[in-house]
Each structure stands twice: as C-alpha cells, then as structure tokens.
Design a protein around this motif. Structure first.
Motif, PDB file in Angstrom:
ATOM      1  N   VAL A 135     -25.495  -8.379 -49.097  1.00  0.00           N
ATOM      2  CA  VAL A 135     -25.685  -9.435 -48.106  1.00  0.00           C
ATOM      3  C   VAL A 135     -26.933  -9.084 -47.312  1.00  0.00           C
ATOM      4  O   VAL A 135     -27.356  -7.925 -47.273  1.00  0.00           O
ATOM      5  N   SER A 136     -27.504 -10.060 -46.650  1.00  0.00           N
ATOM      6  CA  SER A 136     -28.750  -9.878 -45.919  1.00  0.00           C
ATOM      7  C   SER A 136     -28.602  -8.957 -44.711  1.00  0.00           C
ATOM      8  O   SER A 136     -27.553  -8.946 -44.050  1.00  0.00           O
ATOM      9  N   VAL A 137     -29.659  -8.219 -44.377  1.00  0.00           N
ATOM     10  CA  VAL A 137     -29.662  -7.396 -43.162  1.00  0.00           C
ATOM     11  C   VAL A 137     -29.645  -8.277 -41.916  1.00  0.00           C
ATOM     12  O   VAL A 137     -29.341  -7.805 -40.813  1.00  0.00           O
ATOM     13  N   PHE A 138     -29.954  -9.556 -42.067  1.00  0.00           N
ATOM     14  CA  PHE A 138     -29.934 -10.483 -40.941  1.00  0.00           C
ATOM     15  C   PHE A 138     -28.590 -11.200 -40.791  1.00  0.00           C
ATOM     16  O   PHE A 138     -28.442 -12.067 -39.923  1.00  0.00           O
ATOM     17  N   ASP A 139     -27.623 -10.842 -41.628  1.00  0.00           N
ATOM     18  CA  ASP A 139     -26.318 -11.486 -41.544  1.00  0.00           C
ATOM     19  C   ASP A 139     -25.694 -11.205 -40.177  1.00  0.00           C
ATOM     20  O   ASP A 139     -25.663 -10.063 -39.700  1.00  0.00           O
ATOM     21  N   ARG A 140     -25.176 -12.247 -39.541  1.00  0.00           N
ATOM     22  CA  ARG A 140     -24.648 -12.105 -38.188  1.00  0.00           C
ATOM     23  C   ARG A 140     -23.351 -11.295 -38.129  1.00  0.00           C
ATOM     24  O   ARG A 140     -22.990 -10.763 -37.075  1.00  0.00           O
ATOM     25  N   GLY A 141     -22.657 -11.173 -39.247  1.00  0.00           N
ATOM     26  CA  GLY A 141     -21.513 -10.293 -39.267  1.00  0.00           C
ATOM     27  C   GLY A 141     -21.939  -8.849 -39.074  1.00  0.00           C
ATOM     28  O   GLY A 141     -21.264  -8.064 -38.393  1.00  0.00           O
ATOM     29  N   PHE A 142     -23.068  -8.489 -39.648  1.00  0.00           N
ATOM     30  CA  PHE A 142     -23.627  -7.139 -39.551  1.00  0.00           C
ATOM     31  C   PHE A 142     -24.261  -6.900 -38.182  1.00  0.00           C
ATOM     32  O   PHE A 142     -24.076  -5.852 -37.562  1.00  0.00           O
ATOM     33  N   LEU A 143     -25.002  -7.878 -37.678  1.00  0.00           N
ATOM     34  CA  LEU A 143     -25.753  -7.702 -36.439  1.00  0.00           C
ATOM     35  C   LEU A 143     -24.945  -7.993 -35.180  1.00  0.00           C
ATOM     36  O   LEU A 143     -25.160  -7.358 -34.141  1.00  0.00           O
ATOM     37  N   MET A 144     -24.015  -8.953 -35.253  1.00  0.00           N
ATOM     38  CA  MET A 144     -23.339  -9.424 -34.048  1.00  0.00           C
ATOM     39  C   MET A 144     -21.807  -9.334 -34.101  1.00  0.00           C
ATOM     40  O   MET A 144     -21.154  -9.762 -33.145  1.00  0.00           O
ATOM     41  N   ALA A 145     -21.249  -8.854 -35.194  1.00  0.00           N
ATOM     42  CA  ALA A 145     -19.806  -8.933 -35.415  1.00  0.00           C
ATOM     43  C   ALA A 145     -19.350 -10.378 -35.314  1.00  0.00           C
ATOM     44  O   ALA A 145     -18.231 -10.680 -34.882  1.00  0.00           O
ATOM     45  N   ASP A 146     -20.243 -11.282 -35.718  1.00  0.00           N
ATOM     46  CA  ASP A 146     -19.984 -12.722 -35.658  1.00  0.00           C
ATOM     47  C   ASP A 146     -19.303 -13.125 -36.961  1.00  0.00           C
ATOM     48  O   ASP A 146     -19.889 -13.751 -37.836  1.00  0.00           O
ATOM     49  N   ALA A 147     -18.036 -12.735 -37.089  1.00  0.00           N
ATOM     50  CA  ALA A 147     -17.322 -12.923 -38.347  1.00  0.00           C
ATOM     51  C   ALA A 147     -15.824 -12.853 -38.110  1.00  0.00           C
ATOM     52  O   ALA A 147     -15.354 -12.239 -37.144  1.00  0.00           O
ATOM     53  N   VAL A 148     -15.096 -13.474 -39.011  1.00  0.00           N
ATOM     54  CA  VAL A 148     -13.638 -13.423 -38.995  1.00  0.00           C
ATOM     55  C   VAL A 148     -13.158 -12.886 -40.339  1.00  0.00           C
ATOM     56  O   VAL A 148     -13.911 -12.862 -41.314  1.00  0.00           O
ATOM     57  N   TYR A 149     -11.907 -12.449 -40.374  1.00  0.00           N
ATOM     58  CA  TYR A 149     -11.397 -11.893 -41.628  1.00  0.00           C
ATOM     59  C   TYR A 149      -9.906 -12.123 -41.761  1.00  0.00           C
ATOM     60  O   TYR A 149      -9.218 -12.459 -40.798  1.00  0.00           O
ATOM     61  N   GLU A 150      -9.425 -11.927 -42.967  1.00  0.00           N
ATOM     62  CA  GLU A 150      -7.996 -11.955 -43.266  1.00  0.00           C
ATOM     63  C   GLU A 150      -7.710 -10.909 -44.331  1.00  0.00           C
ATOM     64  O   GLU A 150      -8.587 -10.568 -45.138  1.00  0.00           O
ATOM     65  N   MET A 193      -4.075  -5.246 -51.695  1.00  0.00           N
ATOM     66  CA  MET A 193      -4.516  -6.251 -50.738  1.00  0.00           C
ATOM     67  C   MET A 193      -5.818  -6.895 -51.187  1.00  0.00           C
ATOM     68  O   MET A 193      -6.568  -6.323 -51.977  1.00  0.00           O
ATOM     69  N   ILE A 194      -6.056  -8.088 -50.658  1.00  0.00           N
ATOM     70  CA  ILE A 194      -7.355  -8.732 -50.819  1.00  0.00           C
ATOM     71  C   ILE A 194      -7.929  -8.953 -49.426  1.00  0.00           C
ATOM     72  O   ILE A 194      -7.299  -9.591 -48.573  1.00  0.00           O
ATOM     73  N   TYR A 195      -9.100  -8.401 -49.207  1.00  0.00           N
ATOM     74  CA  TYR A 195      -9.804  -8.526 -47.926  1.00  0.00           C
ATOM     75  C   TYR A 195     -10.789  -9.676 -48.039  1.00  0.00           C
ATOM     76  O   TYR A 195     -11.549  -9.771 -49.004  1.00  0.00           O
ATOM     77  N   LEU A 196     -10.780 -10.551 -47.033  1.00  0.00           N
ATOM     78  CA  LEU A 196     -11.656 -11.710 -46.976  1.00  0.00           C
ATOM     79  C   LEU A 196     -12.428 -11.687 -45.665  1.00  0.00           C
ATOM     80  O   LEU A 196     -11.833 -11.493 -44.593  1.00  0.00           O
ATOM     81  N   GLN A 197     -13.734 -11.874 -45.725  1.00  0.00           N
ATOM     82  CA  GLN A 197     -14.544 -11.941 -44.520  1.00  0.00           C
ATOM     83  C   GLN A 197     -15.499 -13.124 -44.591  1.00  0.00           C
ATOM     84  O   GLN A 197     -16.143 -13.352 -45.614  1.00  0.00           O
ATOM     85  N   VAL A 220     -19.491 -15.547 -47.382  1.00  0.00           N
ATOM     86  CA  VAL A 220     -18.095 -15.357 -47.760  1.00  0.00           C
ATOM     87  C   VAL A 220     -17.992 -14.182 -48.727  1.00  0.00           C
ATOM     88  O   VAL A 220     -18.638 -14.178 -49.777  1.00  0.00           O
ATOM     89  N   VAL A 221     -17.205 -13.189 -48.348  1.00  0.00           N
ATOM     90  CA  VAL A 221     -17.040 -11.982 -49.158  1.00  0.00           C
ATOM     91  C   VAL A 221     -15.554 -11.690 -49.321  1.00  0.00           C
ATOM     92  O   VAL A 221     -14.793 -11.772 -48.357  1.00  0.00           O
ATOM     93  N   LEU A 222     -15.131 -11.355 -50.534  1.00  0.00           N
ATOM     94  CA  LEU A 222     -13.759 -10.911 -50.779  1.00  0.00           C
ATOM     95  C   LEU A 222     -13.775  -9.716 -51.717  1.00  0.00           C
ATOM     96  O   LEU A 222     -14.622  -9.635 -52.614  1.00  0.00           O
TER      97      LEU A 222
END
Length: 286
Positions: free
Chosen positions: A19-34, A88-92, A115-117
C-alpha cells in the motif's frame, strides 16, 4: 507456501502486498477494521461484523469501500486460497492514499478507500487459555471518547497488554471514572450470585459482536443479565469473570489485580457460555 492476501481487488502473495506510504491508515490511523473468526472453514457472525464495519465507516464519514456481498465473497475466497480451517480473517479499510499528507480528508471522488484482508491460522476452540483462565490487571483508560467506532487506534491497548505482561498477567481491564470500561481487546464481565454483569452499551466501549451473541445465548438459557457499570472492587468480590471477543469467544478470568476469583479456576457460567457459543455459532456459520 506464501499466504495469499487481498489488496484493493487483487489476491497476491503476502510478500508482494503493498500500500502507498501516503495511505491515511499508515499516516493518520484513519482506518477501521474487523476480525471475523473461522471454524471448520466457515465464518462466525459474519453479518454482525459486516454491519458494524458499515456503521464505523459512516461514523467517520468514509465512502463505501466494498459491497457486503462482495466482502463475503472475498472472505470465502481467502479461506479457500489459504486452506483455512480455523483462525481469523482480518479486514482493514482506510480512507485511502491521496497524493500527499494532509490533515484534511481527501476528496472521496479522487481518493478511493484502501481495502486489505488477510488470514491468520490459529486454534480457537481448543486452547490452553480456556482451561486455565486469564489473569487480569487494571489500568487507567486514557483512550479517545469514541470507542464504539472500531478504529485502528490501538497503541494504548497494545501498551495495556505490555503492562499486563510486565505484571505477570495475561491482559488488562481499563478503568474510567472508577468503573471498568472494557478489556484491551475484549468486553468484560463479572458474575455474582449467578447474575452476569457487563457494562451497558455507549460510546465508551466497543459494541462487541461476540458480546451481543453471548448475551442473547445467556438469556435464552435463562441466565440473568444486568447491563451496567461495575468497579474493580466489585470484580474482586465476584464469583467469577470472563471476557468475550471474536478471537477468544468466551474466555474465563480467574484473577483480577492479584485477587483470585472463586476457587481460582474457570467458573461454571463462563465455561457453559463458551460451550453454548461454540455450539450455536457452528450451527449458523457461513
């Protein structure tokens, strides 16, 4: 054999997943998961996790990333490609990767969600922890106020688990304004005089999918459930205790802050609820 993971529509070996180094999940924890459990190659409580994912994204004003039908298909494809029988299956889902770092949300028309699983093989039904129970310590709850949104802001829960490890315990329960909120990665319960007591739903705790199922099964089994806040002092005087989560189901707790509960062994309520949850979940797994 490399584990096969899903990244933005592609199934790739984990060593090739990027995934990109600019992804907001990486930079901002701007992400959800299950995290959805798998038993016998089938998904447990998938619908509940899918609905909660959708809610989390709406609460953060994230655009839809993948339809629920497609999401189910991806889960099943990952199970097949990785020969996953139990685990388990991790989804982010993140807000995506704009062209540069910025605190302002990117335009959803220009930046699509990421979207990553991936799968995690693990023994869930037969586990030593369920036989011996967990030792719990208490720590202050200093997280943000919207814990009902399942975000990837997991630094403090990780620190809590390390605090527990340093104290010779297995996990920690977080305490705010004198009352237990939840565990670092689970919902918390005590049992007193046959009554199951767990914190009521609100922004202070995650609305656990396993929690909802376990409480439903408990009531169907004619067990008394009281949804209210409780203190660590109450926990120390409880007959038994347990936690619930997708990855642990119902896990007995045998001591809190160094005080043994009951006879120091997993209690009958927790043990019975674990049996019921596994049995009933297997019946409706998809």
């Amino acid at each position: 054999m490399d584990r096969i993971v899903y990244v933005n529509g592609d199934y790739v070996p984990e060593t090739e997943a990027k995934v990109s180094v600019f992804d907001r999940g990486f930079l901002m924890a701007d992400a959800v998961y299950e995290v959805t459990s798998v038993i016998d190659g089938k998904l447990i409580d998938f619908a509940g996790h899918a609905v909660r994912l959708e809610r989390s994204m709406k609460e953060l004003d994230m655009p839809e990333a993948i339809s629920m039908d497609d999401l189910l298909a991806v889960h099943r494809e990952l199970i097949a490609r990785n020969d996953l029988v139990e685990g388990m299956i991790y989804l982010q889902v993140t807000r995506g990767a704009p062209s540069d770092r910025d605190f302002v949300f990117p335009d959803p028309e220009e930046t699509k969600p990421t979207v990553v699983l991936f799968t995690q093989a693990k023994s869930l039904v037969e586990t030593p922890a369920a036989e011996k129970g967990l030792k719990i310590i208490s720590i202050d709850d200093i997280r943000w106020g919207r814990r009902d949104i399942k975000t990837v802001q997991l630094l403090y829960p990780s620190m809590g688990k390390m605090m527990a490890k340093a104290a010779g315990a297995d996990d920690a329960w977080m305490v705010e304004d004198g009352f237990v909120t939840e565990g670092t990665s689970n919902n918390a319960y005590i049992v007193k005089d046959g009554k199951i007591i767990t914190r009521h739903l609100g922004n202070e705790i995650l609305h656990g999918i396993t929690r909802a199922a376990v409480l439903r099964f408990a009531r169907e089994a004619q067990m008394v459930v009281e949804e209210r806040s409780f203190t660590m002092e109450e926990a120390k005087e409880a007959d038994e205790a347990f936690v619930t989560s997708a990855s642990t189901f119902v896990m007995p707790v045998v001591s809190v802050d160094g005080v043994s509960l009951g006879d120091g062994l997993p209690g009958p309520v927790a043990k019975r609820l674990r049996e019921i949850y596994i049995e009933e979940s297997r019946k409706v797994a998809v």
